[in-house]
Write a protein that holds these residues in place. Structure first.
Motif, PDB file in Angstrom:
ATOM      1  N   GLY A   1     -28.442  49.889  -2.718  1.00 49.29           N
ATOM      2  CA  GLY A   1     -27.953  48.894  -2.139  1.00 49.29           C
ATOM      3  C   GLY A   1     -28.951  48.837  -0.570  1.00 49.29           C
ATOM      4  O   GLY A   1     -29.257  47.759  -0.125  1.00 49.29           O
ATOM      5  N   ILE A   2     -29.112  49.929  -0.146  1.00 47.54           N
ATOM      6  CA  ILE A   2     -29.692  50.351   1.208  1.00 47.54           C
ATOM      7  C   ILE A   2     -31.356  49.718   0.874  1.00 47.54           C
ATOM      8  O   ILE A   2     -31.742  48.808   1.709  1.00 47.54           O
ATOM      9  CB  ILE A   2     -29.878  51.489   1.845  1.00 47.54           C
ATOM     10  N   GLN A   3     -31.812  50.085   0.030  1.00 49.60           N
ATOM     11  CA  GLN A   3     -33.239  49.658  -0.619  1.00 49.60           C
ATOM     12  C   GLN A   3     -33.188  48.153  -0.701  1.00 49.60           C
ATOM     13  O   GLN A   3     -34.261  47.410  -0.197  1.00 49.60           O
ATOM     14  CB  GLN A   3     -33.848  50.370  -1.698  1.00 49.60           C
ATOM     15  N   GLU A   4     -32.519  47.423  -1.419  1.00 49.02           N
ATOM     16  CA  GLU A   4     -32.737  46.296  -1.990  1.00 49.02           C
ATOM     17  C   GLU A   4     -32.155  45.116  -1.107  1.00 49.02           C
ATOM     18  O   GLU A   4     -32.638  43.855  -1.081  1.00 49.02           O
ATOM     19  CB  GLU A   4     -31.970  46.067  -3.322  1.00 49.02           C
ATOM     20  N   ARG A   5     -31.154  45.494  -0.203  1.00 43.33           N
ATOM     21  CA  ARG A   5     -30.409  44.492   0.686  1.00 43.33           C
ATOM     22  C   ARG A   5     -30.491  44.656   1.967  1.00 43.33           C
ATOM     23  O   ARG A   5     -30.186  43.506   2.657  1.00 43.33           O
ATOM     24  CB  ARG A   5     -28.790  44.655  -0.010  1.00 43.33           C
TER      25      ARG A   5
END
Length: 452
Positions: free
Chosen positions: A266-270
């Motif tokens: 979630g951190i990486q993609e959003r």
């Protein structure tokens, strides 16, 4: 004589000490109410007209968390008895007070629309845009909270076949291994081993998280097992600004480690966090796939090592630093990001050692972290830099305590996991909105101080 002004410090606790009207305005202004209203309001003019003030109902649901009103019943009662509170919730004097059933329908719409997750992400992006989240470290941990209902009685599985004693033959073992592999392949994603999550998409991971209340177990600070029936909240918290940048709601029996990869993805993609370099976690997250996910993100792992009855490799100390012939540990020197290499120098005790002078002991040695991502981390395990980063993990524990003490996380009033998740989303959203409101007030006070 130069006068140095003390920078203003305004936190969430000071926000809660403000007058109700100002406090509500500050928190609610951080939320995109129009988006929430559009998601839960009627999409057609057909059918029975809506006589209720839905926008005010939405505001009152958030204010219930701010004011620590325990139940919807108590919220309705206060709206009926306190006209000032009703006006502060944006109701008109002429508006009828919504019933508990009306609020129940609103909660259902919030759950079905998943709009709270969308608004949560918008609050974080807004905090990043305004420069309040510049952290280089994220801390991940879980906290438990009990369900509304009592735990169901345990039912013994009478149909379970008794185990056959003795060693299996070669044919029986091969048949058993094939059967186990087939069972593993057919298991839900979160019942498989953690490495199965590495190639799963973020949407798939979040959709398959178990949410119904289950029995959970955890060791307390005294080393004793604590049992509860309910849920877990998994949080990824920025360690300096202390925002909840990602959150996950699950059943109480979900292993903490199985929630890490969804949070990391979630951190990486959003989110766009260019300063982020480290993820820190306790020993409950010491699994190889988690290290792999962090490595794929281009970050470094600061995770406590869990030995699990493993013995240290020969010639290395407990922090996996090489030891000399006299078993003195080499000292961590630096990390070369280009070559992904840790550099160690000879121990202090070896400066005057005859073995070192004769060239038997090497003065410097290097090791690539990709040799074993779990053991060789950057900065190196046991180093002062590693310990400093690991101490930042207390930020997530502090946020967990805030959510329970000030934001009613442990006051779930719903009987199903889906509705309990709405409560969890409301709590984390109000917390982040309060943080953003406090940061904005703090920034304004600092501007006034500098202009004075």
């Amino acid at each position: 004589m130069t006068i140095i002004r003390q920078m203003s410090l305004f936190g969430v606790q000071e926000l809660f000490e403000m007058e109700p009207t100002h406090r509500y305005d500050a928190v609610i202004s951080a939320l995109n109410l129009d988006k929430i209203y559009h998601a839960v309001s009627k999409k057609t003019h057909l059918g029975a007209p809506e006589e209720l003030n839905y926008s005010a109902m939405i505001i009152s649901v958030f204010i219930r968390i701010v004011e620590r009103i325990p139940t919807i019943k108590d919220l309705v009662k206060r709206l009926n008895e306190d006209i000032v509170f009703k006006l502060n919730c944006a109701f008109l004097v002429s508006d009828p007070t919504p019933s508990e059933a009306s609020y129940s329908r609103l909660i259902t719409k919030l759950e079905e629309s998943k709009i709270l997750e969308v608004v949560q992400e918008q609050v974080i992006i807004q905090a990043i845009t305004e420069g309040f989240i510049k952290d280089d470290t994220i801390a991940i941990d879980a906290t438990h909270f009990e369900a509304r209902d009592q735990a169901p009685p345990k039912v013994e599985n009478l149909d379970k076949e008794p185990k056959k004693r003795g060693r299996k033959s070669k044919e029986e073992r091969e048949e058993w291994l094939a059967e186990q592999a087939k069972k593993e392949a057919n298991l839900p994603l979160f019942e498989k081993k953690i490495e199965a999550q590495l190639d799963a998409s973020l949407s798939e991971l979040r959709a398959q998280v178990p949410k119904e209340p289950k029995w959970g177990i955890k060791k307390n600070s005294e080393g004793k097992h604590v049992f509860w029936f309910g849920y877990k909240g998994h949080l990824a918290v920025s360690t300096t600004s202390q925002y909840i940048v990602q959150s996950l709601f699950s059943s109480g029996n979900l292993n903490d480690g199985k929630a890490a990869i969804p949070l990391l993805k979630g951190i990486q993609e959003r989110l766009s966090l260019p300063a982020l370099r480290y993820e820190t976690m306790d020993a409950g997250y010491d699994f190889e796939p988690i290290y792999q996910q962090i490595y794929r993100m281009g970050h470094q792992s600061v995770i406590a090592y869990n030995k699990r009855n493993e013995s240290n490799p020969e010639g290395f100390d407990k922090h996996f630093a090489l030891t000399c012939f006299r078993e003195h540990s080499y000292r961590y020197d630096s990390y070369d990001a280009k070559y992904e290499t840790l550099k160690y120098t000879q121990p202090k005790e070896c400066v005057d050692c005859s073995l070192a002078n004769e060239g038997i002991c090497q003065k410097v040695y290097k090791v690539k972290i990709t040799t074993d991502l779990r053991r060789f981390t950057a900065p190196a395990r046991g180093s002062k830099a590693w310990k400093t980063l690991f101490k930042r993990r207390t930020a997530v524990e502090r946020v967990n305590a805030y959510l329970k003490e000030f934001f009613q996380l442990n006051n779930v009033r719903y009987r199903t996991g889906k509705r309990a998740k709405v409560h969890f989303d409301l709590v984390t959203l109000v917390y982040n909105a309060s943080k953003l409101a406090a940061n904005r007030i703090n920034a304004l006070l600092n501007q006034e101080d500098q202009a004075a």
